[in-house]
Design a protein around this motif. Structure first.
Motif, PDB file in Angstrom:
ATOM      1  N   TYR A   1       1.131  -1.136   0.088  1.00 29.19           N
ATOM      2  CA  TYR A   1       0.073  -0.009   0.124  1.00 29.19           C
ATOM      3  C   TYR A   1       0.719   1.220  -0.051  1.00 29.19           C
ATOM      4  CZ  TYR A   1      -3.620   3.205   1.187  1.00 29.19           C
ATOM      5  OH  TYR A   1      -4.495   4.394   1.013  1.00 29.19           O
ATOM      6  N   GLN A   2       1.808   1.120   0.851  1.00 31.51           N
ATOM      7  CA  GLN A   2       2.919   2.436   0.818  1.00 31.51           C
ATOM      8  C   GLN A   2       3.475   2.510  -0.560  1.00 31.51           C
ATOM      9  OE1 GLN A   2       3.578   4.648   2.971  1.00 31.51           O
ATOM     10  NE2 GLN A   2       1.926   3.731   4.103  1.00 31.51           N
ATOM     11  N   ARG A   3       3.697   1.416  -1.409  1.00 28.40           N
ATOM     12  CA  ARG A   3       4.136   1.559  -2.532  1.00 28.40           C
ATOM     13  C   ARG A   3       3.476   2.187  -3.489  1.00 28.40           C
ATOM     14  NH1 ARG A   3       9.596  -0.383  -4.562  1.00 28.40           N
ATOM     15  NH2 ARG A   3       9.823   0.561  -2.420  1.00 28.40           N
ATOM     16  N   ARG A   4       2.148   1.908  -3.322  1.00 27.11           N
ATOM     17  CA  ARG A   4       0.983   2.308  -4.203  1.00 27.11           C
ATOM     18  C   ARG A   4       0.953   3.860  -4.069  1.00 27.11           C
ATOM     19  NH1 ARG A   4      -4.492  -0.524  -2.589  1.00 27.11           N
ATOM     20  NH2 ARG A   4      -5.254   1.195  -3.909  1.00 27.11           N
ATOM     21  N   ILE A   5       1.123   4.433  -2.786  1.00 25.71           N
ATOM     22  CA  ILE A   5       1.069   5.911  -2.783  1.00 25.71           C
ATOM     23  C   ILE A   5       2.206   6.617  -3.431  1.00 25.71           C
ATOM     24  CG2 ILE A   5       1.639   7.609  -1.064  1.00 25.71           C
ATOM     25  CD1 ILE A   5       0.186   5.794   1.032  1.00 25.71           C
ATOM     26  N   GLN A   6       3.606   5.604  -3.561  1.00 20.57           N
ATOM     27  CA  GLN A   6       4.797   6.231  -4.241  1.00 20.57           C
ATOM     28  C   GLN A   6       4.394   6.158  -5.591  1.00 20.57           C
ATOM     29  OE1 GLN A   6       7.365   3.591  -2.835  1.00 20.57           O
ATOM     30  NE2 GLN A   6       8.661   4.933  -1.445  1.00 20.57           N
ATOM     31  N   LEU A   7       3.807   5.155  -6.239  1.00 25.11           N
ATOM     32  CA  LEU A   7       3.414   5.154  -7.382  1.00 25.11           C
ATOM     33  C   LEU A   7       2.408   5.931  -8.057  1.00 25.11           C
ATOM     34  CD1 LEU A   7       3.303   1.164  -8.160  1.00 25.11           C
ATOM     35  CD2 LEU A   7       5.306   2.565  -7.855  1.00 25.11           C
ATOM     36  N   SER A   8       1.520   6.721  -7.160  1.00 29.78           N
ATOM     37  CA  SER A   8       0.683   7.754  -7.748  1.00 29.78           C
ATOM     38  C   SER A   8       0.749   9.027  -7.434  1.00 29.78           C
ATOM     39  CB  SER A   8      -0.743   7.475  -6.824  1.00 29.78           C
ATOM     40  OG  SER A   8      -0.702   7.523  -5.289  1.00 29.78           O
ATOM     41  N   ALA A   9       2.092   9.234  -6.860  1.00 31.70           N
ATOM     42  CA  ALA A   9       2.845  10.602  -6.578  1.00 31.70           C
ATOM     43  C   ALA A   9       2.757  11.512  -7.826  1.00 31.70           C
ATOM     44  CB  ALA A   9       4.051  10.285  -5.980  1.00 31.70           C
ATOM     45  N   LYS A  10       3.237  10.857  -9.009  1.00 35.43           N
ATOM     46  CA  LYS A  10       3.298  11.713 -10.130  1.00 35.43           C
ATOM     47  C   LYS A  10       2.052  12.237 -10.377  1.00 35.43           C
ATOM     48  CE  LYS A  10       5.382  13.765 -13.796  1.00 35.43           C
ATOM     49  NZ  LYS A  10       6.507  14.567 -13.467  1.00 35.43           N
ATOM     50  N   LYS A  11       1.112  11.361 -10.622  1.00 33.43           N
ATOM     51  CA  LYS A  11      -0.449  11.620 -11.003  1.00 33.43           C
ATOM     52  C   LYS A  11      -1.016  12.732 -10.002  1.00 33.43           C
ATOM     53  CE  LYS A  11      -2.588  11.441 -13.961  1.00 33.43           C
ATOM     54  NZ  LYS A  11      -2.671  11.174 -15.477  1.00 33.43           N
ATOM     55  N   ALA A  12      -0.724  12.668  -9.012  1.00 42.22           N
ATOM     56  CA  ALA A  12      -1.011  13.680  -7.786  1.00 42.22           C
ATOM     57  C   ALA A  12      -0.705  14.894  -8.148  1.00 42.22           C
ATOM     58  CB  ALA A  12      -0.531  13.045  -6.483  1.00 42.22           C
ATOM     59  N   GLU A  13       0.693  14.869  -8.476  1.00 41.72           N
ATOM     60  CA  GLU A  13       1.417  16.206  -8.725  1.00 41.72           C
ATOM     61  C   GLU A  13       0.827  16.769  -9.799  1.00 41.72           C
ATOM     62  OE1 GLU A  13       5.716  15.488  -9.722  1.00 41.72           O
ATOM     63  OE2 GLU A  13       5.455  16.860 -11.096  1.00 41.72           O
ATOM     64  N   LEU A  14       0.446  16.110 -11.017  1.00 42.01           N
ATOM     65  CA  LEU A  14      -0.500  16.445 -12.182  1.00 42.01           C
ATOM     66  C   LEU A  14      -1.890  16.871 -11.983  1.00 42.01           C
ATOM     67  CD1 LEU A  14       0.810  13.922 -14.790  1.00 42.01           C
ATOM     68  CD2 LEU A  14       1.840  15.978 -14.108  1.00 42.01           C
ATOM     69  N   VAL A  15      -2.462  16.487 -11.045  1.00 33.93           N
ATOM     70  CA  VAL A  15      -3.872  16.779 -10.601  1.00 33.93           C
ATOM     71  C   VAL A  15      -3.887  18.042 -10.002  1.00 33.93           C
ATOM     72  CG1 VAL A  15      -6.049  16.179  -9.247  1.00 33.93           C
ATOM     73  CG2 VAL A  15      -4.712  14.357 -10.597  1.00 33.93           C
ATOM     74  N   ARG A  16      -2.994  18.012  -8.992  1.00 36.26           N
ATOM     75  CA  ARG A  16      -2.915  19.495  -8.212  1.00 36.26           C
ATOM     76  C   ARG A  16      -2.417  20.633  -9.015  1.00 36.26           C
ATOM     77  NH1 ARG A  16       1.071  17.533  -4.629  1.00 36.26           N
ATOM     78  NH2 ARG A  16      -0.819  16.743  -3.104  1.00 36.26           N
ATOM     79  N   ALA A  17      -1.926  20.286 -10.105  1.00 33.22           N
ATOM     80  CA  ALA A  17      -1.406  21.369 -11.116  1.00 33.22           C
ATOM     81  C   ALA A  17      -2.425  21.978 -11.818  1.00 33.22           C
ATOM     82  CB  ALA A  17      -0.188  20.953 -12.066  1.00 33.22           C
ATOM     83  N   THR A  18      -3.468  21.021 -12.084  1.00 33.52           N
ATOM     84  CA  THR A  18      -4.685  21.602 -12.779  1.00 33.52           C
ATOM     85  C   THR A  18      -5.569  22.460 -11.935  1.00 33.52           C
ATOM     86  OG1 THR A  18      -6.066  19.865 -11.938  1.00 33.52           O
ATOM     87  CG2 THR A  18      -5.095  19.480 -14.020  1.00 33.52           C
TER      88      THR A  18
END
Lengths: 270, 459
Positions: free
Chosen positions: B394-411
Motif C-alpha cells: 500500500y505504501q508503494r501504491r502511494i509512491q506510484l501515484s505520486a506523479k499523478k497527484a502532482e499533475l492533478v494538483r497542477a490543474t
C-alpha cells in the motif's frame, strides 16, 4: 600486419558481418507478431505510418518529446554519422569532385568535400563525447549502463578520433582520395595490391580500418542492431487500425424522446 | 511475505489457490530449469519481446518517463533495467555474446533470487506503455512485463489478488464473486436509486433477448454505482434494446495481466458464448481500461472463431450521439471543476482519446486538461491491477501515484476542495479513491458516464 588488416581481414569482416546479420534478423523473423499492440493514436493509412517512420528516423520525434537533453546529442551525432558515411562513399568514388555536379569548380568541390568532412567529423566527435559524458554524469544513465555500453562508445570515439586526425593533419598523417579509391576497387574486385602501395604506408589509415572492422564484426552481436531494431519494432507498434462504425442497432433517439422513455408513467411516459 | 531480501512483493497465492486457476506450482528445485524452458518458448513466439531483448541501446530516455521510477527512485524500476532482469538471463542462455562474454555484456546465470526479483519488479510495473511511447525505437517494455508475469504464472507465482480474480471470473463471470441473484438485486436497487435521485425510470435488463449486449465492470455494482447508473440512463434515454449477460458481468480480463494464454482466452470464449446465446447484434464495453484493451485489441487474435459482433466502447457510442446532436445535455448540472485522467490503456493502446473529450465537454461546465495528457498520460499507479492492500505494498501504491497527484494538483481543480477527477476506468478508480485522500488533492473521483448521466435532459 598492415597487409593482414587491409587485405585479409576485410573478407573475414564481411563474412562475420553478413552472416551475423542474417542470423540475427532470421531470429527476429522467426518470432511472430502475436497480438495487435499498435500504439495509439492509431494511424489511419499507410501514408500516415510512413510519416511516423520518417519523423522518427529523421527527427527522432519520440526522443524529442521524452528526453530533450539526450535528443540534442543523439540527433547531432547521428546526423553527422549519416553525413560522414555519405561523404566517404561519394568523396572516395568521385575523388572529392562530387560537387561539380551542382556547379562548382573541381578545386572548390575538393575544398568543400574537405570542409564538410572535417566539420561533420568534429560534430560527431563532440556528440559521442557528450553521450560518453552522460553515461558517467547522469545518475539514471549510469544506472542502466553495463561495461559494454562504455566500450561501444570508446570504439566509436577511437574511429572518429583517428579519422579526424587524418583530416586535420591531412598532409602528414592523412591520405588522399586516389589511393583509397584504388584500394577499395582492388578489394571489391578480389585483386591483391602490391606490398608497396601507398595505403600500407599510412599507419593512421590502417588503424582507422582496423577499428571500423572490429565495429562491423561486433555489430550483429551487439546493441548496434538498434539500426534494424527500430524498423522491426515500429513495424509492430505503428500499424493502420480502422475503428468499427459507431451507432447502435435499431436505435431511434428522436422516437424514444417523443415517447418519453424513462419518464415516470404518471407524467405520460411509457 | 511482502518482503524478500529488501524487495517488496505482493502477497502470493497459495498452492491450493494456484490449482483453482489450473496451475500446479513448480517446486523450488525445478523452478530455474522450468523458467528457462518457458523463457525459451516465449522468445521463440513473441517478436515484440525479442526486440526488447536485442535492440535496446540503454540510452535512459525511459527512466523519467516512468511513474514507477519517479515515485520509487529504485534503479530496477527504470523500464530498461526492469527488462534487464530478464535480459541478463536471456543474454546468458540465448545469445552468443552472452555465452562468450557474459560479464562484459551484463549476462547472468539464473537463480531463485532472480525469479524473486521478477516477482517484485514485474508487479510494480503497471504495463502503461509510457516507455514505449518515449523510446526512440518504440521498444515496448510492457511486453517484457507480460512475458515475465506469464513465466511466473506457469511457475506458480501469482499475487493472491490476481489469482482470486481469475478464479472468481471462472466461477461466476465477474471479479467480485457476485452471483446472478446478487446482480439482479443490485440492479433493482440501482433502478430505485435513479428514480429517487433523477426521477426517471431506468430498467436494467439481465439475460433478455436484445440487440445490444452491455459489459459493465463488476466494480460498478459495488464501488462505482453511478457509472452503471449512467450507462443505464444513457441506454434508456436513446431507447436502446440492451441487456447485461449474467454470465459475463465483467469488462475486465485479468488474463491480460498475468496469463495471456489460458485465462485470457477462456474469458474471451465466455464472452462470445454469451453474445451467441443472447442473439445480440453489437457488444458495448463499459468503463474499464485494461479490459477494453483486452477486448478491442486481443479478441481478434484470441477468439479462435469468426467474431460476428462489432465491439465498441460505451464512450465511442456516446460521443457519436453527441456529435450527431441526438442527446440533449445540460452541463450546468455538473458545475464543479473537472479534470480528466486519461487511463493509459485507452490513451496508448486503444486510441480512446478524443471521444472522451467529446463526452466530457458536453457534460460539464468547467473542464480543465491535465498536462501531460492524451498519449503522454501518466498512469494512476494502479495499472495492471497492482492494487495490493498489505501495508508494504500500500505504501508503494502511494509512491506510484505520486506523479499523478502532482499533475492533478497542477490543474487547480481541487483548490477549493470541490473538484472532480474524472477517471473512466475501474482500476484507476480503485487506485484513486484512496490516493486522492493520501495526497490530499481536494477532488472526488468519478467515472465519465456518471457525469453524462447526470447531464441528460429528459424532457
Amino acid at each position: 600486419m598492415s597487409y593482414f588488416i587491409l587485405q585479409i581481414l576485410p573478407y573475414v569482416t564481411m563474412v562475420v558481418f553478413t552472416f551475423g546479420l542474417l542470423y540475427r534478423l532470421g531470429r527476429w523473423a522467426g518470432a511472430r507478431i502475436v497480438h495487435d499492440i499498435t500504439l495509439s493514436p492509431f494511424p489511419q493509412s499507410n501514408t500516415q505510418v510512413l510519416g511516423i517512420f520518417g519523423a522518427e528516423l529523421i527527427f527522432f520525434r519520440s526522443l524529442f518529446s521524452s528526453d530533450r537533453a539526450l535528443w540534442v546529442g543523439a540527433w547531432l551525432m547521428h546526423m553527422a554519422l549519416f553525413a560522414v558515411i555519405g561523404g566517404h562513399l561519394t568523396g572516395i568514388y568521385f575523388l572529392g569532385k562530387q560537387f561539380i555536379y551542382i556547379g562548382t569548380s573541381e578545386n572548390l568541390s575538393e575544398q568543400l568535400s574537405a570542409l564538410l568532412g572535417t566539420t561533420m567529423g568534429l560534430i560527431m566527435f563532440a556528440g559521442l563525447l557528450y553521450l560518453f559524458y552522460r553515461r558517467f554524469a547522469v545518475a539514471k544513465v549510469r544506472e542502466v549502463s553495463t561495461l559494454s555500453d562504455y566500450l561501444h562508445l570508446v570504439l566509436l570515439l577511437s574511429i572518429v578520433t583517428v579519422g579526424n586526425i587524418m583530416r586535420l593533419w591531412e598532409h602528414d598523417l592523412g591520405i588522399t582520395y586516389a589511393p583509397v579509391k584504388d584500394y577499395v576497387t582492388h578489394l571489391v574486385m578480389l585483386m591483391p595490391l602490391p606490398m608497396t602501395h601507398e595505403v600500407f604506408t599510412r599507419p593512421f589509415f590502417v588503424l582507422h580500418l582496423l577499428f571500423v572492422q572490429i565495429l562491423l564484426m561486433i555489430f550483429p552481436f551487439s546493441k548496434l542492431m538498434h539500426v534494424f531494431g527500430m524498423f522491426a519494432e515500429r513495424w509492430i507498434i505503428n500499424r493502420v487500425y480502422k475503428e468499427p462504425a459507431p451507432g447502435l442497432p435499431n436505435v431511434d433517439v428522436q422516437a424514444a424522446r417523443r415517447a418519453g422513455l424513462g419518464l415516470p408513467s404518471s407524467e405520460g411516459g411509457v | 511475505m511482502p518482503k524478500y531480501k529488501d524487495m517488496v512483493q505482493p502477497v502470493r497465492a497459495t498452492d491450493e489457490e494456484m490449482r483453482h486457476i489450473h496451475i500446479d506450482p513448480v517446486p523450488d528445485d525445478e523452478k530455474c530449469e522450468k523458467a528457462l524452458q518457458y523463457l525459451d518458448e516465449m522468445r521463440k513466439k513473441f517478436r515484440s519481446f525479442v526486440l526488447a531483448m536485442e535492440s535496446c541501446v540503454k540510452c535512459g530516455a525511459c527512466a523519467e518517463n516512468c511513474h514507477t521510477y519517479l515515485g520509487t527512485k529504485d534503479p530496477n524500476n527504470i523500464p530498461t533495467n526492469r527488462a534487464e532482469l530478464i535480459r541478463k538471463i536471456y543474454k546468458r542462455y540465448f545469445t552468443l555474446e552472452g555465452r562468450w562474454f557474459g560479464k562484459l555484456v551484463g549476462a547472468e546465470d539464473i537463480s531463485l533470487d532472480i525469479i524473486e526479483q521478477w516477482y517484485s519488479y514485474f508487479y510494480q510495473c503497471s504495463e502503461c506503455r509510457r516507455c514505449a511511447r518515449a523510446c526512440p525505437f518504440g521498444i515496448d517494455t510492457c511486453e517484457v512485463t507480460f512475458v515475465g508475469r506469464q513465466i511466473l504464472h506457469w511457475l506458480g507465482i501469482v499475487p493472491k489478488l490476481h489469482a482470486h480474480v481469475g478464479a472468481a471470473m471462472e466461477r461466476v463471470g465477474n471479479h467480485t464473486n457476485l452471483p446472478k441473484p446478487g446482480i439482479v438485486d443490485t440492479l433493482e436497487f440501482l433502478s430505485e436509486e435513479i428514480m429517487d435521485e433523477f426521477g426517471v425510470e431506468v430498467p436494467f435488463p439481465v439475460d433478455q433477448p436484445a440487440e445490444i449486449m452491455y459489459i459493465p465492470s463488476s466494480a460498478d455494482f459495488l464501488l462505482n454505482p453511478y457509472t452503471l447508473m449512467g450507462a443505464g440512463m444513457f441506454f434508456t434515454y436513446i431507447g436502446a434494446s440492451w441487456t447485461i449477460p449474467s454470465t459475463v458481468t465483467e469488462a475486465g480480463n485479468f488474463g491480460l495481466l498475468f496469463d495471456q494464454m489460458f485465462t485470457q482466452r477462456h474469458n474471451v470464449t465466455r464472452l462470445l458464448d454469451a453474445a451467441q446465446k443472447l442473439g445480440v447484434k453489437k457488444i458495448v464495453w463499459g468503463e474499464c481500461g485494461h479490459g477494453w484493451r483486452a477486448a478491442k485489441m486481443y479478441i481478434p487474435t484470441l477468439a479462435d472463431r469468426p467474431v460476428r459482433w462489432p465491439i465498441t466502447h460505451l464512450h465511442d457510442e456516446i460521443a457519436y450521439y453527441i456529435r450527431t446532436n441526438q442527446l440533449k445535455l445540460d452541463p450546468a448540472k455538473n458545475p464543479k471543476p473537472v479534470t480528466l485522467h486519461d487511463p493509459c490503456n485507452y490513451a496508448r493502446a486503444c486510441d480512446l482519446i478524443e471521444n472522451l473529450r467529446t463526452v466530457i465537454r458536453a457534460s460539464v461546465v468547467d473542464f480543465r486538461e491535465m498536462t501531460p495528457n492524451r498519449e503522454w498520460t501518466f498512469c494512476c499507479g494502479g495499472g495492471s491491477g497492482i492494487l495490493f492492500d498489505d501495508p508494504e505494498m500500500y505504501q508503494r501504491r502511494i509512491q506510484l501515484s505520486a506523479k499523478k497527484a502532482e499533475l492533478v494538483r497542477a490543474t487547480g481543480v481541487g483548490a477549493n476542495g470541490d473538484g472532480i477527477l474524472c477517471a473512466p476506468c475501474s482500476i484507476c478508480k480503485a487506485q484513486l479513491y484512496p490516493m486522492v485522500e493520501e495526497h490530499k488533492l481536494g477532488v472526488e473521483v468519478k467515472g465519465l458516464v456518471d457525469l453524462l448521466g447526470r447531464a441528460l435532459v429528459w424532457k
